[in-house]
Write an enzyme that holds these catalytic residues in place. Structure first.
Site, PDB file in Angstrom:
ATOM      1  N   LYS A 132       0.860  -1.194   0.000  1.00  0.00           N
ATOM      2  CA  LYS A 132       0.000   0.000   0.000  1.00  0.00           C
ATOM      3  C   LYS A 132       0.893   1.239   0.000  1.00  0.00           C
ATOM      4  O   LYS A 132       1.024   1.954   0.991  1.00  0.00           O
ATOM      5  CB  LYS A 132      -0.933  -0.013   1.203  1.00  0.00           C
ATOM      6  CG  LYS A 132      -1.928  -1.179   1.175  1.00  0.00           C
ATOM      7  CD  LYS A 132      -2.786  -1.219   2.419  1.00  0.00           C
ATOM      8  CE  LYS A 132      -3.743  -2.403   2.385  1.00  0.00           C
ATOM      9  NZ  LYS A 132      -4.569  -2.513   3.612  1.00  0.00           N
ATOM     10  N   GLU A 194      -3.386 -15.907   3.396  1.00  0.00           N
ATOM     11  CA  GLU A 194      -4.164 -15.032   4.268  1.00  0.00           C
ATOM     12  C   GLU A 194      -5.325 -15.803   4.872  1.00  0.00           C
ATOM     13  O   GLU A 194      -6.037 -16.512   4.169  1.00  0.00           O
ATOM     14  CB  GLU A 194      -4.693 -13.842   3.467  1.00  0.00           C
ATOM     15  CG  GLU A 194      -5.534 -12.869   4.276  1.00  0.00           C
ATOM     16  CD  GLU A 194      -6.075 -11.740   3.423  1.00  0.00           C
ATOM     17  OE1 GLU A 194      -5.366 -10.731   3.276  1.00  0.00           O
ATOM     18  OE2 GLU A 194      -7.193 -11.875   2.891  1.00  0.00           O
ATOM     19  N   ASP A 215      -5.531 -12.079   9.370  1.00  0.00           N
ATOM     20  CA  ASP A 215      -6.105 -10.801   8.950  1.00  0.00           C
ATOM     21  C   ASP A 215      -7.280 -10.362   9.815  1.00  0.00           C
ATOM     22  O   ASP A 215      -8.271 -11.088   9.959  1.00  0.00           O
ATOM     23  CB  ASP A 215      -6.553 -10.904   7.484  1.00  0.00           C
ATOM     24  CG  ASP A 215      -6.943  -9.568   6.906  1.00  0.00           C
ATOM     25  OD1 ASP A 215      -6.232  -8.582   7.165  1.00  0.00           O
ATOM     26  OD2 ASP A 215      -7.958  -9.503   6.179  1.00  0.00           O
TER      27      ASP A 215
END
Length: 287
Positions: A132, A194, A215
């Protein structure tokens, strides 16, 4: 860092800012004028990007001289000189904004990273970044995380395999997604999955993947999940990892905490360039 890529990125930043010339500077400042100045911190933080500042200035004019006063990664206080700069006034003023933008951005990221690292250090946990990042600035932003004491997650999609929730959905489940990866990838490729539930964690452990991303789990869920994961598999907590929550997350026993806001929301460090007013004529020039 990739030096060739960095040079291209810095050139593009200057092209974006300068265009066909600095109208103000060219009108106000004589071509033969030389100046000296100081880059100064206006708030406390971790210094990052000193060499980037210098490279920007050298691209504008190789005659600009830069003398670092502090070291990369050093904690600086308000008012502390960071760099001395000397050279053609036009070049320094033209490159000032781009050079400072980089240093402020990278120092801001390094500062926030160091804060996170200091919180979890007593528990042996590592702080990692994510993808990100600001488009076009990933290499530099991840460099700043490293300066702050963090570690880098994937730089690009080709670095490793991270099977996320949408991959799992598309494949019809974790088992099938992992099977397809192993069918097409070599044995040296790192595979991380994940997970959002304890059942998914158990499935990923049974498949023998290299890493498991936990997560958006609560602290209680993280503790249970870590208990299911053998030390040989990297356990990574992610999702809304704010500074105020890091210590309790670190206490769960996870090995890594990844934080997206380090690169997408860290505030820039306030840094400025002050010219001291001294003037020196270029050799061979007449007043």
């Amino acid at each position: 860092m990739n030096v060739l890529l960095l040079q291209e990125q810095l050139k593009q930043a200057l092209i974006e800012d300068v265009g066909f010339g600095d109208r103000t500077t060219e009108a106000v400042v004589p071509a033969e004028q030389w100046v000296s100045g100081m880059v100064v911190a206006k708030e406390e933080g971790i210094m990052a990007g000193l060499s980037v500042f210098e490279q920007v200035m050298k691209l504008v004019d190789p005659r600009v001289e830069i003398e670092p006063v502090v070291k990369e990664g050093q904690c600086v206080k308000p008012g502390l000189p960071l760099l001395r700069v000397h050279g053609p006034a036009r070049a320094i003023l033209t490159g000032e904004r781009v050079a400072l933008n980089y240093v402020q951005r990278l120092s801001g990221i390094a500062t926030q990273t160091r804060r996170a690292v200091d919180i979890v250090k007593p528990y042996g946990v590592k702080i990692a970044d994510t993808r990100k990042t600001t488009p076009g600035l990933r290499m530099l932003e991840k460099y700043a995380v490293a300066v702050g004491g963090g570690i880098n997650h994937r730089l690009r999609l080709d670095d490793a395999v991270l099977i996320k929730d949408n991959h799992i959905q598309a494949a019809g489940g974790i088992r099938e997604a992992v099977r397809r990866v192993r069918e097409k990838m070599g044995h040296t490729v790192f595979i991380e999955v994940e997970t959002e539930t304890l059942e998914q964690v158990q499935e990923a452990v049974a498949l023998g993947v290299h890493g498991i991303l936990l997560d958006n789990m609560t602290v209680a869920q993280l503790k249970e999940a870590v208990a299911l994961i053998p030390p040989s598999i990297v356990s990574e907590a992610s999702g809304n990892m704010r500074l105020e929550h890091l210590e309790e997350v670190a206490q769960t026993g996870v090995q890594v905490i990844s934080i997206g806001w380090l690169t997408h929301s860290a505030p820039a460090l306030d840094i400025s360039l002050n010219l001291d007013g001294s003037v020196k004529k270029m050799k061979g020039e007449t007043p």
